[in-house]
Design a protein around this motif. Structure first.
Motif, short mmCIF file in Angstrom:
data_model
loop_
_atom_site.label_atom_id
_atom_site.label_comp_id
_atom_site.label_asym_id
_atom_site.label_seq_id
_atom_site.Cartn_x
_atom_site.Cartn_y
_atom_site.Cartn_z
N LEU A 149 -43.05 42.78 -62.39
CA LEU A 149 -42.95 41.38 -61.95
C LEU A 149 -43.91 40.49 -62.73
O LEU A 149 -43.51 39.48 -63.33
N LEU A 150 -45.18 40.86 -62.75
CA LEU A 150 -46.19 40.03 -63.42
C LEU A 150 -46.01 40.04 -64.93
O LEU A 150 -46.21 39.02 -65.60
N GLY A 151 -45.64 41.19 -65.48
CA GLY A 151 -45.44 41.27 -66.94
C GLY A 151 -44.30 40.39 -67.40
O GLY A 151 -44.41 39.71 -68.42
N ARG A 152 -43.18 40.38 -66.67
CA ARG A 152 -42.04 39.55 -67.07
C ARG A 152 -42.34 38.06 -66.89
O ARG A 152 -41.89 37.22 -67.68
N TRP A 162 -36.83 36.12 -74.91
CA TRP A 162 -35.87 35.26 -74.22
C TRP A 162 -34.46 35.83 -74.35
O TRP A 162 -34.20 36.80 -75.05
N GLY A 163 -33.53 35.16 -73.65
CA GLY A 163 -32.16 35.65 -73.58
C GLY A 163 -31.26 35.08 -74.66
O GLY A 163 -31.68 34.30 -75.52
N ARG A 164 -30.00 35.46 -74.58
CA ARG A 164 -28.99 34.97 -75.52
C ARG A 164 -28.64 33.51 -75.18
O ARG A 164 -28.89 33.04 -74.07
N SER A 194 -34.00 35.36 -69.43
CA SER A 194 -33.83 36.77 -69.07
C SER A 194 -35.12 37.38 -68.54
O SER A 194 -35.08 38.35 -67.78
N GLN A 195 -36.27 36.80 -68.93
CA GLN A 195 -37.53 37.31 -68.39
C GLN A 195 -37.57 37.13 -66.87
O GLN A 195 -38.09 37.99 -66.14
N LEU A 196 -37.04 35.99 -66.39
CA LEU A 196 -37.03 35.73 -64.95
C LEU A 196 -36.01 36.61 -64.24
O LEU A 196 -36.24 37.03 -63.09
N TYR A 197 -34.88 36.89 -64.90
CA TYR A 197 -33.92 37.83 -64.32
C TYR A 197 -34.58 39.19 -64.10
O TYR A 197 -34.42 39.82 -63.05
#
Length: 296
Positions: A149-152, A162-164, A194-197
């Motif tokens: 959780l904290l790492g993302r 980041w995401g696509r 995507s980090q938050l996902y």
């Protein structure tokens, strides 16, 4: 004009200062490591204080052993995470530049490598001190999502991994190169956060599930069950998010724009998905094994 969310103005450094002409900085990613290790250790110690949670009402280790184990975990996660990144993602580069392998401050850590490093370090410690491996692993697995959780969240603040590209309204316009590749919003590129996902799936939801099962449903009584659920849960979450996560640049080419590490005729798997498949299989095996043992 499509809707998108501008990246918040957050510095990657919490605080920085100069000492004798040398610049020092405390970064969010380093803070995530420190806080997650401290909070994880506190949760492990708290669970050890409740013998009724464990098989035969006996915790797998003492408070002193948990303190010693923390050092082994720190070494395992750093060495494993770095060597995993080197071997899984950029072996050719680091073979040509071996002096950079130890430069962890330059970035480049692999969760899968860190997981293997921690498991190896812990198994060695547990064997040396006659601690049941599966029960000891359950104690750690139950709290590991704290670090995810904290790492993302730190990855998001650092505007990395980041995401696509996406045209969804919650797409985020990350700074730098991430905003330049695909003009979707006023000349800039919005991407999946995507980090938050991953923070939600691998971190918050998995942590809540494991904590509930361990503290309310007696899951610690079945050695390997929590460990299996964590490994399988992480693998499934990571496999799913890889569909919208931007692949590592070394895998992207004109003939492979999706950055697939293995592909046939344009279809295949990313490196993150390939590494997640064995985790899903191992986690499922441990869950089934724990359930069979519980019925015996």
């Amino acid at each position: 004009m499509m809707a998108a969310i501008p990246f918040p103005d957050i510095s990657s450094e919490i605080v920085s200062f100069s000492l004798f002409g040398t610049e020092f900085a405390l970064r969010w990613y380093a803070m995530a490591y420190v806080v997650s290790l401290a909070l994880g250790w506190w949760l492990v110690v708290k669970s050890l204080r409740h013998p009724e949670l464990w098989p035969d009402d006996t915790p797998p280790m003492t408070r002193g052993q948990a303190d010693d184990l923390l050092t082994w975990v720190i070494v395992g996660v750093i060495l494993g995470g770095r060597l995993g990144y080197v071997l899984f993602y950029q072996p050719a580069y680091y073979l040509a530049h071996p002096a950079e392998i130890l430069m962890v401050w330059e970035g480049g850590m692999s969760f899968h490598g860190g997981f293997l490093g921690v498991m190896l370090a812990c198994v060695i410690y547990w064997r040396r001190h006659d601690i049941p491996v599966l029960t000891g692993a359950d104690a750690l697995a139950a709290v590991t999502p704290v670090g995810m959780l904290l790492g993302r969240l730190a990855n998001f603040v650092n505007a990395e991994l980041w995401g696509r590209p996406t045209d969804l309204p919650w797409g985020v316009i990350f700074p730098g190169a991430a905003a330049q590749d695909c003009p979707l919003v006023t000349g800039l590129c919005a991407r999946h956060p995507s980090q938050l996902y991953e923070a939600l799936l691998e971190g918050a939801l998995l942590l809540a599930l494991l904590m509930w099962l361990a503290w309310r449903r007696g899951a610690f009584k079945y050695p390997g069950l929590i460990t299996g659920l964590f490994i399988m849960g992480y693998g499934l979450a990571r496999f799913a998010v890889e569909f919208v996560r931007q692949p590592d640049a070394q895998f992207v080419s004109p003939g492979n724009p999706l950055g697939l590490a293995w592909h046939v005729s344009g279809y295949g798997l990313t490196m993150g998905q390939i590494l997640s498949i064995p985790m899903i299989a191992l986690g499922l095996f441990l869950v089934l094994r724990a359930r069979r043992a519980g019925r015996a």
